[in-house]
Write an enzyme that holds these catalytic residues in place. Structure first.
Site, PDB file in Angstrom:
ATOM      1  CG  HIS A  37      45.639 -21.855   9.530  1.00 35.31           C
ATOM      2  ND1 HIS A  37      46.448 -21.679   8.426  1.00 35.31           N
ATOM      3  CD2 HIS A  37      44.410 -22.160   9.036  1.00 35.31           C
ATOM      4  CE1 HIS A  37      45.763 -21.892   7.325  1.00 35.31           C
ATOM      5  NE2 HIS A  37      44.509 -22.177   7.664  1.00 35.31           N
ATOM      6  CG  HIS A  40      44.809 -17.799   7.241  1.00 35.48           C
ATOM      7  ND1 HIS A  40      44.310 -18.693   8.152  1.00 35.48           N
ATOM      8  CD2 HIS A  40      43.957 -17.827   6.197  1.00 35.48           C
ATOM      9  CE1 HIS A  40      43.196 -19.234   7.678  1.00 35.48           C
ATOM     10  NE2 HIS A  40      42.957 -18.732   6.494  1.00 35.48           N
ATOM     11  CE  LYS A 152      43.932 -26.674   2.556  1.00 36.27           C
ATOM     12  NZ  LYS A 152      42.692 -26.002   2.494  1.00 36.27           N
ATOM     13  CG  ASP A 153      42.026 -22.914  -0.622  1.00 36.92           C
ATOM     14  OD1 ASP A 153      41.155 -23.737  -0.360  1.00 36.92           O
ATOM     15  OD2 ASP A 153      42.707 -22.341   0.252  1.00 36.92           O
ATOM     16  CG  MET A 187      49.029 -25.539   8.665  1.00 34.26           C
ATOM     17  SD  MET A 187      49.485 -24.559  10.051  1.00 34.26           S
ATOM     18  CE  MET A 187      50.787 -25.563  10.699  1.00 34.26           C
TER      19      MET A 187
HETATM   20  P1  AMP Z   1      40.429 -19.192   3.889  1.00 30.87           P
HETATM   21  O1  AMP Z   1      40.418 -18.453   5.177  1.00 30.87           O
HETATM   22  O2  AMP Z   1      40.346 -20.678   4.042  1.00 30.87           O
HETATM   23  O3  AMP Z   1      39.438 -18.646   2.886  1.00 30.87           O
HETATM   24  O4  AMP Z   1      41.857 -18.930   3.241  1.00 30.87           O
HETATM   25  C1  AMP Z   1      42.319 -17.637   3.024  1.00 30.87           C
HETATM   26  C2  AMP Z   1      43.593 -17.687   2.220  1.00 30.87           C
HETATM   27  O5  AMP Z   1      44.577 -18.435   2.933  1.00 30.87           O
HETATM   28  C3  AMP Z   1      43.420 -18.404   0.856  1.00 30.87           C
HETATM   29  O6  AMP Z   1      44.187 -17.715  -0.114  1.00 30.87           O
HETATM   30  C4  AMP Z   1      43.979 -19.766   1.142  1.00 30.87           C
HETATM   31  O7  AMP Z   1      44.470 -20.425  -0.011  1.00 30.87           O
HETATM   32  C5  AMP Z   1      45.112 -19.437   2.097  1.00 30.87           C
HETATM   33  N1  AMP Z   1      45.507 -20.615   2.874  1.00 30.87           N
HETATM   34  C6  AMP Z   1      44.692 -21.410   3.598  1.00 30.87           C
HETATM   35  N2  AMP Z   1      45.400 -22.431   4.138  1.00 30.87           N
HETATM   36  C7  AMP Z   1      46.686 -22.255   3.716  1.00 30.87           C
HETATM   37  C8  AMP Z   1      47.904 -22.983   3.919  1.00 30.87           C
HETATM   38  N3  AMP Z   1      47.944 -24.093   4.650  1.00 30.87           N
HETATM   39  N4  AMP Z   1      49.041 -22.514   3.340  1.00 30.87           N
HETATM   40  C9  AMP Z   1      49.020 -21.385   2.582  1.00 30.87           C
HETATM   41  N5  AMP Z   1      47.904 -20.658   2.353  1.00 30.87           N
HETATM   42  C10 AMP Z   1      46.751 -21.089   2.917  1.00 30.87           C
END
Ligand code: AMP
EC number: 6.3.2.1
Length: 283
Positions: A37, A40, A152-153, A187
């Site tokens: 999204h 990412h 976010k995380d 997101m």
């Molecule tokens: P994930 O696919 O959920 O493991 O996330 C992959 C990376 O994208 C991680 O570093 C997350 O912190 C980052 N991420 C997920 N959602 C967001 C967001 N809304 N804004 C910024 N970074 C994000």
């Protein structure tokens, strides 16, 4: 923009990275679990500002899911992800399968202390071991100069920084601001699980945290401000609050007034668990 190279083996990934290194190019990595999204994509944009080549890994890491969690129903949409990466200009998508990452006989686990303690770990005790192990593997496979992680995380970002410091992994960790929808909802791939009514509730999470953070920064009693935020989440329609907690911004140690802090929260809407965090300014 041309399509990213799609690579699913470590050997091919290393060969490509070697070629780029030979040409003097720098490399930034964006680890993800796919279902990409705008959040990412913002990380990819930062990666391309920081380095000549951007490697995005798409791997739903089974070791960071507990048996009761949503591994099986986690959204998978590789074709759409690759199109988004093409538009964003990422040069390589690394898409290993589980056997590539965890071949038969795999036994090693990396366990980070410090910022990994408490918060998420109180509710997902094996989560950060899974994250630290897969991130260390990805860094050793791709050997990037830097890697971009979302705020976010927030606890995960602190854990990855600690991991690199402790293990001398030569990767600069860059934190990226949280991308939100027009209503303040961070997101997340898991937002896809939310129905319309749940979405309305979810959109109140950030405002409730921001209100509590402002109260804390203004000197409100910490326990009362946190209890009030938890009550507000339930009143808004959240089914269960796992935690609302104020921590120091860098170490995640207990927060004290006058220090830069973070207010972090996790709460459930039906079967969906959402997390968010906001800054608690020092002045
Ligand atoms: P994930 O696919 O959920 O493991 O996330 C992959 C990376 O994208 C991680 O570093 C997350 O912190 C980052 N991420 C997920 N959602 C967001 C967001 N809304 N804004 C910024 N970074 C994000």
């Amino acid at each position: 923009m041309s399509r990213p190279l799609v690579v699913d083996s470590v050997t091919t990934l290393r060969a490509q990275i070697r070629d780029w290194r030979r040409d003097g190019l720098s490399i930034a990595m964006v680890p993800t679990m796919g279902a990409l999204h705008d959040g990412h994509i913002s990380l990819v944009e930062i990666a391309l500002e920081k380095a000549d080549r951007c490697v995005v890994s798409i791997f739903i890491n089974p070791t960071q899911f507990a048996p009761s969690e949503d591994l099986d129903k986690y959204p998978r949409q590789l074709a759409r992800d690759l199109e988004r990466l093409r538009q964003a200009g990422a040069q390589l998508a690394f898409t290993p399968d589980v056997k590539q990452m965890y071949p038969a006989g795999f036994t090693t686990k990396i366990s980070v202390g410090g910022p990994a303690a408490g918060l998420e770990s109180d509710f997902r005790p094996t989560f950060f071991d899974g994250v630290a192990t897969v991130v260390a593997k990805l860094f050793l496979q791709a050997s990037p100069d830097c890697a971009i992680f979302g705020e976010k995380d927030y606890q995960q970002l602190c854990v990855v920084r600690q991991l690199c410091r402790d293990l001398d992994l030569p990767v600069e960790i860059v934190g990226a601001p949280t991308v939100r929808d027009a209503h303040g909802l961070a997101m997340s791939s898991r937002n896809a699980y939310l129905g319309d009514a749940e979405l309305e509730v979810a959109r109140q999470l950030n405002a409730i945290l921001r209100r509590a953070a402002a109260a804390l920064a203004a000197g409100a009693n910490e326990d009362s401000a946190i209890a009030e935020a938890s009550r507000a989440l339930v009143k808004a329609g959240f089914d269960k609050v796992d935690y609302v907690a104020a921590r120091e911004g860098l170490t995640l140690a207990p927060w004290r007034l006058g220090r830069d802090g973070r207010l972090l929260a996790a709460a459930w809407l039906g079967k969906t668990r959402l997390i968010d965090n906001v800054e608690v300014p020092s002045a």
